[in-house]
Design a protein around this motif. Sequence first.
Motif, short mmCIF file in Angstrom:
data_model
loop_
_atom_site.label_atom_id
_atom_site.label_comp_id
_atom_site.label_asym_id
_atom_site.label_seq_id
_atom_site.Cartn_x
_atom_site.Cartn_y
_atom_site.Cartn_z
N LEU A 11 0.72 -1.07 -0.05
CA LEU A 11 -0.11 0.10 -0.07
C LEU A 11 0.81 1.36 -0.12
CD1 LEU A 11 -2.84 -0.95 2.59
CD2 LEU A 11 -2.96 -0.91 -0.14
N GLY A 12 1.95 1.25 0.85
CA GLY A 12 2.80 2.35 0.95
C GLY A 12 3.40 2.52 -0.61
N ALA A 18 1.62 6.29 -7.17
CA ALA A 18 0.64 7.45 -7.48
C ALA A 18 1.04 8.72 -7.47
CB ALA A 18 -0.80 7.22 -6.57
N GLY A 19 1.68 9.19 -6.40
CA GLY A 19 2.49 10.55 -6.27
C GLY A 19 3.27 10.71 -7.68
N LEU A 20 4.26 9.69 -7.93
CA LEU A 20 5.06 9.88 -9.10
C LEU A 20 4.33 10.10 -10.26
CD1 LEU A 20 7.89 7.34 -7.88
CD2 LEU A 20 8.23 9.93 -7.94
N ALA A 21 3.26 9.27 -10.40
CA ALA A 21 2.45 9.18 -11.81
C ALA A 21 1.87 10.71 -11.86
CB ALA A 21 1.58 8.14 -11.88
N VAL A 22 1.47 11.29 -10.92
CA VAL A 22 0.82 12.67 -10.93
C VAL A 22 1.67 13.71 -11.38
CG1 VAL A 22 -0.63 14.37 -9.61
CG2 VAL A 22 -0.97 11.91 -9.28
N ILE A 23 3.01 13.57 -10.98
CA ILE A 23 3.97 14.46 -11.55
C ILE A 23 4.18 14.42 -13.13
CG2 ILE A 23 6.46 14.97 -11.41
CD1 ILE A 23 6.85 13.65 -8.66
N ALA A 24 3.67 13.66 -13.73
CA ALA A 24 3.38 13.34 -15.12
C ALA A 24 2.61 14.37 -15.82
CB ALA A 24 2.70 12.25 -15.67
N GLY A 25 1.91 15.43 -14.84
CA GLY A 25 0.99 16.49 -15.38
C GLY A 25 2.16 17.56 -15.52
N ILE A 26 3.17 17.81 -14.83
CA ILE A 26 3.93 18.87 -15.06
C ILE A 26 4.42 19.26 -16.83
CG2 ILE A 26 6.31 19.95 -14.59
CD1 ILE A 26 5.82 18.54 -11.86
N GLY A 27 4.83 18.13 -17.22
CA GLY A 27 5.17 18.26 -18.59
C GLY A 27 4.05 18.68 -19.60
N PRO A 28 2.91 18.22 -19.41
CA PRO A 28 1.75 18.90 -20.27
C PRO A 28 1.36 20.33 -19.94
CG PRO A 28 1.07 16.73 -19.82
CD PRO A 28 2.51 17.04 -18.93
N TYR A 70 -3.06 10.33 -18.69
CA TYR A 70 -2.52 8.76 -18.50
C TYR A 70 -2.02 8.84 -17.15
CZ TYR A 70 -3.37 7.64 -23.42
OH TYR A 70 -3.92 7.50 -24.63
N GLY A 71 -1.26 9.67 -16.68
CA GLY A 71 -0.69 9.64 -15.26
C GLY A 71 -1.72 9.87 -14.37
N LEU A 72 -2.80 10.62 -14.60
CA LEU A 72 -3.78 10.61 -13.75
C LEU A 72 -4.53 9.13 -13.53
CD1 LEU A 72 -5.60 12.17 -11.80
CD2 LEU A 72 -7.28 12.85 -13.54
N VAL A 73 -4.74 8.66 -14.45
CA VAL A 73 -5.30 7.35 -14.65
C VAL A 73 -4.55 6.35 -13.92
CG1 VAL A 73 -6.19 5.40 -16.13
CG2 VAL A 73 -6.87 7.61 -16.68
N VAL A 74 -3.43 6.21 -14.17
CA VAL A 74 -2.36 5.34 -13.44
C VAL A 74 -2.37 5.72 -11.92
CG1 VAL A 74 -0.01 4.84 -13.25
CG2 VAL A 74 -0.76 4.80 -15.35
N ALA A 75 -2.37 7.13 -11.54
CA ALA A 75 -2.38 7.50 -10.12
C ALA A 75 -3.92 6.78 -9.47
CB ALA A 75 -2.20 8.94 -9.82
N LEU A 76 -5.04 6.79 -10.17
CA LEU A 76 -5.98 6.46 -9.66
C LEU A 76 -6.27 5.16 -9.57
CD1 LEU A 76 -8.66 9.12 -11.44
CD2 LEU A 76 -8.00 8.98 -8.85
N LEU A 77 -5.70 4.34 -10.29
CA LEU A 77 -5.64 2.91 -10.32
C LEU A 77 -4.63 2.37 -9.23
CD1 LEU A 77 -5.44 1.80 -14.28
CD2 LEU A 77 -7.26 1.50 -12.59
N LEU A 78 -3.72 3.14 -9.00
CA LEU A 78 -2.73 2.51 -7.91
C LEU A 78 -3.27 2.83 -6.70
CD1 LEU A 78 0.75 3.79 -9.31
CD2 LEU A 78 0.22 1.58 -8.70
N LEU A 79 -3.98 4.06 -6.23
CA LEU A 79 -4.86 4.12 -5.07
C LEU A 79 -5.94 3.36 -4.76
CD1 LEU A 79 -4.44 8.19 -4.97
CD2 LEU A 79 -3.28 6.49 -3.54
#
Length: 86
Positions: A11-12, A18-28, A70-79
């Motif tokens: 879980l950790g 998930a936090g790292l996946a959300v960082i993918a929003g910086i580039g766009p 895609y980063g958001l979807v991956v983060a939601l899936l991981l959480l």
Amino acid sequence: MEGISGTDFILGCSAIGAGLAVIAGIGPGVGQGIAAGHGASAVGRNPGAKGDVMSTMLLGQAVAETTGLYGLVVALLLLFVKPLVP
């Protein structure tokens, strides 16, 4: 003293991922800001081409936004989807 169980560790790691996946929003975000700035500059230089510039810019921004989504979807899936937790 007891250590971390396997479930807690998974879980950790999912939360960190998930936090790292959300960082993918910086580039766009940066790319879309640059595109909007260049689009505004192009319209300022040639106001007659506003329609062409705007349509091309919006298409490019829509394509760039898919990376962030895609980063958001991956983060939601991981959480919220935990297939490895027994």
